[in-house]
Write a protein that holds these residues in place. Structure first.
Motif, mmCIF file in Angstrom:
data_model
loop_
_atom_site.group_PDB
_atom_site.id
_atom_site.type_symbol
_atom_site.label_atom_id
_atom_site.label_comp_id
_atom_site.label_asym_id
_atom_site.label_seq_id
_atom_site.Cartn_x
_atom_site.Cartn_y
_atom_site.Cartn_z
ATOM 1 N N ILE A 195 14.032 -3.650 -2.980
ATOM 2 C CA ILE A 195 13.897 -2.643 -4.038
ATOM 3 C C ILE A 195 12.425 -2.266 -4.120
ATOM 4 O O ILE A 195 11.559 -3.135 -4.288
ATOM 5 C CB ILE A 195 14.370 -3.181 -5.405
ATOM 6 N N ARG A 196 12.148 -0.978 -3.963
ATOM 7 C CA ARG A 196 10.769 -0.535 -4.157
ATOM 8 C C ARG A 196 10.597 -0.071 -5.598
ATOM 9 O O ARG A 196 11.346 0.765 -6.098
ATOM 10 C CB ARG A 196 10.398 0.609 -3.216
ATOM 11 N N LEU A 197 9.581 -0.622 -6.231
ATOM 12 C CA LEU A 197 9.206 -0.187 -7.572
ATOM 13 C C LEU A 197 7.897 0.580 -7.446
ATOM 14 O O LEU A 197 6.884 0.015 -7.028
ATOM 15 C CB LEU A 197 9.015 -1.406 -8.480
ATOM 16 N N GLY A 198 7.937 1.872 -7.758
ATOM 17 C CA GLY A 198 6.736 2.662 -7.565
ATOM 18 C C GLY A 198 6.570 3.727 -8.625
ATOM 19 O O GLY A 198 7.432 3.913 -9.485
ATOM 20 N N SER A 199 5.468 4.417 -8.539
ATOM 21 C CA SER A 199 5.261 5.564 -9.411
ATOM 22 C C SER A 199 5.618 6.825 -8.626
ATOM 23 O O SER A 199 5.759 6.791 -7.395
ATOM 24 C CB SER A 199 3.817 5.618 -9.903
ATOM 25 N N CYS A 200 5.773 7.933 -9.323
ATOM 26 C CA CYS A 200 6.180 9.158 -8.635
ATOM 27 C C CYS A 200 5.733 10.383 -9.414
ATOM 28 O O CYS A 200 5.451 10.304 -10.608
ATOM 29 C CB CYS A 200 7.704 9.183 -8.459
ATOM 30 N N GLU A 237 7.315 11.134 -3.978
ATOM 31 C CA GLU A 237 6.397 10.037 -3.694
ATOM 32 C C GLU A 237 6.269 9.910 -2.182
ATOM 33 O O GLU A 237 6.484 10.899 -1.484
ATOM 34 C CB GLU A 237 6.798 8.737 -4.412
ATOM 35 N N MET A 238 5.924 8.718 -1.658
ATOM 36 C CA MET A 238 5.543 8.670 -0.248
ATOM 37 C C MET A 238 6.198 7.565 0.581
ATOM 38 O O MET A 238 5.801 7.358 1.730
ATOM 39 C CB MET A 238 4.019 8.521 -0.151
ATOM 40 N N GLU A 239 7.142 6.833 0.022
ATOM 41 C CA GLU A 239 7.656 5.678 0.772
ATOM 42 C C GLU A 239 9.181 5.589 0.859
ATOM 43 O O GLU A 239 9.726 5.096 1.848
ATOM 44 C CB GLU A 239 7.145 4.372 0.143
ATOM 45 N N THR A 240 9.873 6.039 -0.203
ATOM 46 C CA THR A 240 11.300 5.717 -0.320
ATOM 47 C C THR A 240 12.136 6.190 0.873
ATOM 48 O O THR A 240 12.991 5.455 1.373
ATOM 49 C CB THR A 240 11.851 6.313 -1.635
ATOM 50 N N GLY A 250 0.836 -1.197 0.000
ATOM 51 C CA GLY A 250 0.000 0.000 0.000
ATOM 52 C C GLY A 250 0.871 1.247 0.000
ATOM 53 O O GLY A 250 1.921 1.262 -0.647
ATOM 54 N N MET A 251 0.466 2.249 0.748
ATOM 55 C CA MET A 251 1.122 3.553 0.639
ATOM 56 C C MET A 251 1.522 4.127 1.984
ATOM 57 O O MET A 251 0.871 3.884 2.991
ATOM 58 C CB MET A 251 0.158 4.534 -0.041
ATOM 59 N N GLY A 252 2.573 4.932 1.973
ATOM 60 C CA GLY A 252 2.885 5.777 3.106
ATOM 61 C C GLY A 252 3.808 5.180 4.149
ATOM 62 O O GLY A 252 4.049 3.970 4.199
#
Ligand code: R1P
Length: 296
Positions: free
Chosen positions: A105-110, A224-227, A81-83
């Motif tokens: 490794i986080r693969l996400g959008s930004c 973004e919100m996690e890295t 999920g997010m955050g």
């Protein structure tokens, strides 16, 4: 219930499962790709080897863990999920289920703060946190406080970051032309709205936030919100001394660079994203290594 009382610092169910991800030791691999959405996790999961049969667990708190092998190398795909709060559950609970190094490794959008075209892939070398200062008076304004706080940067693991960059350079498809690697800086926020500068019906005092971020953080490229929280927790884990009977440590080396293809990007194209080859733990004390790939 007995277990809960006996270990209040790290409660688990009686059969050894962590509370929020729902997994236990043996159900998660040391090499992890984490994503924000179930469909993205399921898409990547389909690229794992047909054998052995995949382990898959949807937790009642909204996490998904898929564990299998890619070219015979154990890998887990985890949807968180997010955050920041979900990052915290993820890193701490998986760490509790593993021995040896933990590679994330986080693969996400930004969002993008430069003129990179949609479809670019950014590998941030570091990340800062941008968070709402709740001591600021958001109703009347406040001469004594700033509405948003910026943290010091925290770096990706240099070895994992380099391995990811090198793997992408070697195997990226021609369609992925816009690859940004060096010196990109990310900002992770605590809201998709206020601390990313969006104007809504709330009194957020954020009209100049993006300009401030660009001026204050050299090289800032993505939002973004996690890295940040993944990098921060990885860097601050104190570790435990490796026992000689450690279960499931990473192998000394992973021989091939596995390619993950077909992950949907924001464009209609498919972006090919790679899990890099990694050198396993060589010290007596395991580490958490973290890096990120962000799709603009
Ligand atoms: C917000 O829409 C979400 O998108 C970005 C943000 O970090 C936030 O989690 O990442 P993911 O697409 O990876 O979830």
């Amino acid at each position: 219930m007995k277990d809960r009382v006996q270990n209040a610092n790290f409660p688990k169910t009686e059969d050894g499962r962590v509370y929020h991800l729902g997994i236990r030791a043996g159900e998660v691999a040391n090499r992890i790709i984490t994503v924000g959405s179930m469909s993205r996790a399921e898409s990547i999961g389909k690229m794992l080897d047909a054998s052995p049969k995949l382990f898959s667990l949807y937790s009642e708190r909204g996490f998904l863990t898929i564990t299998g092998c890619y070219k015979s190398v154990p890998v887990s795909i985890v949807c968180i999920g997010m955050g920041a709060p979900n990052v915290d559950f993820f890193i701490r609970e998986i760490r509790e289920c593993l021995s040896g190094d933990m590679l994330v490794i986080r693969l996400g959008s930004c969002g993008c703060l430069t003129d990179l075209p949609v479809g670019s892939l950014v590998l941030p070398a570091s990340s800062v946190a941008c968070t709402r200062n709740v001591d600021f008076d958001f109703v009347s304004g406040d001469p004594w406080e700033v509405p948003y706080r910026l943290s010091k940067p925290v770096s990706a693991d240099p070895d994992l970051h380099s391995a990811l960059r090198d793997a992408l350079e070697i195997t990226r498809p021609p369609s992925l032309k816009n690859l940004v690697v060096s010196n990109a800086v990310n900002a992770s926020t605590d809201s998709f709205y206020s601390s990313q500068g969006r104007q809504t019906s709330f009194q957020d005092h954020n009209a100049s936030l993006i300009d401030h971020l660009k001026a204050a953080v050299s090289g800032i490229t993505t939002l973004e919100m996690e890295t940040f929280w993944i990098f921060h927790l990885a860097a601050s884990w104190r570790g435990v001394k490796q026992s000689s009977s450690a279960v499931n440590p990473p192998p000394a080396t992973v021989p091939v660079v596995p390619a993950f293809s077909g992950i949907p990007s924001r464009t209609s194209e498919n972006v090919e994203v790679l899990l890099p080859s990694l050198v396993g733990n060589t010290s007596s004390r395991p580490v958490i290594r973290a890096a990120a790939a962000q799709m603009v």
